[in-house]
Motif scaffolding. Sequence first.
Motif, PDB file in Angstrom:
ATOM      1  N   MET A  91       0.850  -1.191   0.000  1.00  0.00           N
ATOM      2  CA  MET A  91       0.000   0.000   0.000  1.00  0.00           C
ATOM      3  C   MET A  91       0.886   1.241   0.000  1.00  0.00           C
ATOM      4  O   MET A  91       1.956   1.253   0.610  1.00  0.00           O
ATOM      5  N   ASP A  92       0.421   2.293  -0.662  1.00  0.00           N
ATOM      6  CA  ASP A  92       1.118   3.586  -0.669  1.00  0.00           C
ATOM      7  C   ASP A  92       0.345   4.569   0.203  1.00  0.00           C
ATOM      8  O   ASP A  92      -0.887   4.659   0.107  1.00  0.00           O
ATOM      9  N   ILE A  93       1.070   5.298   1.064  1.00  0.00           N
ATOM     10  CA  ILE A  93       0.447   6.337   1.884  1.00  0.00           C
ATOM     11  C   ILE A  93       1.152   7.659   1.606  1.00  0.00           C
ATOM     12  O   ILE A  93       2.287   7.695   1.099  1.00  0.00           O
ATOM     13  N   SER A  94       0.473   8.754   1.920  1.00  0.00           N
ATOM     14  CA  SER A  94       1.068  10.072   1.676  1.00  0.00           C
ATOM     15  C   SER A  94       2.168  10.350   2.693  1.00  0.00           C
ATOM     16  O   SER A  94       2.233   9.720   3.762  1.00  0.00           O
ATOM     17  N   TYR A  95       3.019  11.342   2.365  1.00  0.00           N
ATOM     18  CA  TYR A  95       4.117  11.683   3.264  1.00  0.00           C
ATOM     19  C   TYR A  95       3.615  12.302   4.562  1.00  0.00           C
ATOM     20  O   TYR A  95       4.305  12.281   5.578  1.00  0.00           O
TER      21      TYR A  95
ATOM     22  N   SER B  57       4.644   9.310  -2.493  1.00  0.00           N
ATOM     23  CA  SER B  57       4.063   8.395  -1.517  1.00  0.00           C
ATOM     24  C   SER B  57       5.156   7.579  -0.837  1.00  0.00           C
ATOM     25  O   SER B  57       6.284   7.494  -1.319  1.00  0.00           O
ATOM     26  N   VAL B  58       4.777   6.985   0.291  1.00  0.00           N
ATOM     27  CA  VAL B  58       5.627   6.045   1.021  1.00  0.00           C
ATOM     28  C   VAL B  58       5.014   4.653   0.822  1.00  0.00           C
ATOM     29  O   VAL B  58       3.824   4.446   1.074  1.00  0.00           O
ATOM     30  N   ARG B  59       5.834   3.712   0.356  1.00  0.00           N
ATOM     31  CA  ARG B  59       5.328   2.373   0.065  1.00  0.00           C
ATOM     32  C   ARG B  59       5.631   1.434   1.230  1.00  0.00           C
ATOM     33  O   ARG B  59       6.781   1.307   1.662  1.00  0.00           O
ATOM     34  N   ILE B  60       4.570   0.745   1.693  1.00  0.00           N
ATOM     35  CA  ILE B  60       4.681  -0.200   2.810  1.00  0.00           C
ATOM     36  C   ILE B  60       4.276  -1.586   2.305  1.00  0.00           C
ATOM     37  O   ILE B  60       3.304  -1.735   1.559  1.00  0.00           O
TER      38      ILE B  60
ATOM     39  N   LYS C 149     -11.116   5.132   7.536  1.00  0.00           N
ATOM     40  CA  LYS C 149     -11.739   5.334   8.845  1.00  0.00           C
ATOM     41  C   LYS C 149     -10.801   6.036   9.818  1.00  0.00           C
ATOM     42  O   LYS C 149     -11.232   6.880  10.618  1.00  0.00           O
ATOM     43  N   GLU C 150      -9.498   5.729   9.757  1.00  0.00           N
ATOM     44  CA  GLU C 150      -8.551   6.264  10.740  1.00  0.00           C
ATOM     45  C   GLU C 150      -7.677   7.378  10.180  1.00  0.00           C
ATOM     46  O   GLU C 150      -6.671   7.748  10.791  1.00  0.00           O
ATOM     47  N   GLY C 151      -8.019   7.870   8.998  1.00  0.00           N
ATOM     48  CA  GLY C 151      -7.364   9.070   8.484  1.00  0.00           C
ATOM     49  C   GLY C 151      -6.008   8.862   7.856  1.00  0.00           C
ATOM     50  O   GLY C 151      -5.204   9.810   7.806  1.00  0.00           O
ATOM     51  N   VAL C 152      -5.720   7.686   7.361  1.00  0.00           N
ATOM     52  CA  VAL C 152      -4.470   7.455   6.637  1.00  0.00           C
ATOM     53  C   VAL C 152      -4.751   7.689   5.160  1.00  0.00           C
ATOM     54  O   VAL C 152      -5.604   7.032   4.561  1.00  0.00           O
ATOM     55  N   GLU C 153      -4.035   8.636   4.575  1.00  0.00           N
ATOM     56  CA  GLU C 153      -4.328   9.052   3.195  1.00  0.00           C
ATOM     57  C   GLU C 153      -3.561   8.190   2.179  1.00  0.00           C
ATOM     58  O   GLU C 153      -2.364   7.947   2.325  1.00  0.00           O
ATOM     59  N   ILE C 154      -4.313   7.709   1.179  1.00  0.00           N
ATOM     60  CA  ILE C 154      -3.694   7.063   0.016  1.00  0.00           C
ATOM     61  C   ILE C 154      -3.594   8.143  -1.064  1.00  0.00           C
ATOM     62  O   ILE C 154      -4.607   8.612  -1.571  1.00  0.00           O
ATOM     63  N   PRO C 155      -2.380   8.599  -1.409  1.00  0.00           N
ATOM     64  CA  PRO C 155      -2.248   9.814  -2.227  1.00  0.00           C
ATOM     65  C   PRO C 155      -2.560   9.570  -3.700  1.00  0.00           C
ATOM     66  O   PRO C 155      -2.426   8.477  -4.226  1.00  0.00           O
ATOM     67  N   PHE C 156      -2.994  10.657  -4.318  1.00  0.00           N
ATOM     68  CA  PHE C 156      -3.054  10.709  -5.775  1.00  0.00           C
ATOM     69  C   PHE C 156      -1.716  11.250  -6.279  1.00  0.00           C
ATOM     70  O   PHE C 156      -1.019  11.975  -5.567  1.00  0.00           O
TER      71      PHE C 156
END
Length: 384
Positions: free
Chosen positions: A258-262, A310-313, A342-349
């Motif tokens: 999954m990728d999340i925003s910085y 993005s940060v990839r996990i 639900k918990e506010g972790v953004e998956i960036p565009f």
Amino acid sequence: MEKFWTTYQYDIIWAAIVLATVATLWFLTNVFIRFVQRRIIKKLYNVKDRSVLLIRRILRALWIVLGLIALSYIFIDKDAYQEATNNFKLILYLGIVAVATIVTASTANEWFSRSIRQRKNAEIDFTSYKFLRYLAVVGIYFVGVILALSAFPSMRGIAATALGGAGVFAVVLGVASQEALSNLVGGLFIVAFKPFKIGDIIKVTDTMVGSVTDITLRHTIIRNYENKMIVIPNAIINKEKLINYDLGERFCCQWIEMDISYGSDIDLAKHIMREECESHPLILDNRSELEMHNEKPKVVTRVIGLEESSVRIRCWAWARNFEEAFSMKCDLYESIKKRFDKEGVEIPFPYRTLVFKEEQLENLSKNISVRLDNNKSTDKETNR
């Protein structure tokens, strides 16, 4: 009447003997076929053998043709007896060869089929038996055709050459460059070295993933997850780099990325992903006793890259086999996405920053002004 009998009595007796013989052979053929169907096929193999019906048709036709040839002795001259006798022997020989070939091929086919069923019930690999069955049946029919050709004087040279050692070598050299032989050799390599077997799940390309259903002399058949049959020539699949999910242990490590925003909380994202993976019913605990004693997590989660926006996990989640791994991956992507929302972790565009020089800005503004003026002129002309 007496004169007619005196003149043709030998011909009438001969015709009666021939007709009685044909009728007797026809009757015995039916009795024998019924005996084979009732006693042998149904009791031993519990199948309906089509070869038996084919043999019955061949024997019936053979008796009729031989009977007609025998009756022809009545109407032909004595000079033609030798030719008729040769024809009689030729037809009889071809009939015997045809029946013997079918019986031998059917027996070999049934033996291999029974062995395949036994090994399948015992959950033993039967790939080589299935491939050798095709090879044996084709070889038997090939020998039968050669024996039939040898009955004709003009074909005896070809038949003798094909059956001889030098003939076989010449045939192999003659077709060595052909695709058919390449597929045959490829099939032999697959059966001999066993990179995969019937029932294995393999991946040739991203669009060719499925279970192997058959390996023939020419091709390998794969059933994909859309229930479509993919036919791949043995020469091609033998050269491909493929993944066999059933070779060795069936345990499968599935990557969940999954990728999340910085600006998002990395620790929270890793915790959500690990928690969702560990709570999935198809997850497999692949830790050793030492790792469990040291309280190593069931699912390892790490940051594997800093991308452009993005940060990839990634999570390393284990499953029992490929099918369960695929189902688990689909479920986890959905559940992780819902937890992130639900918990506010953004998956960036993806973001793009455009930089214009002063001259480019002036040219761009001029172009925009010209287009606006053209649009206004068009609107005025339309109103008029």
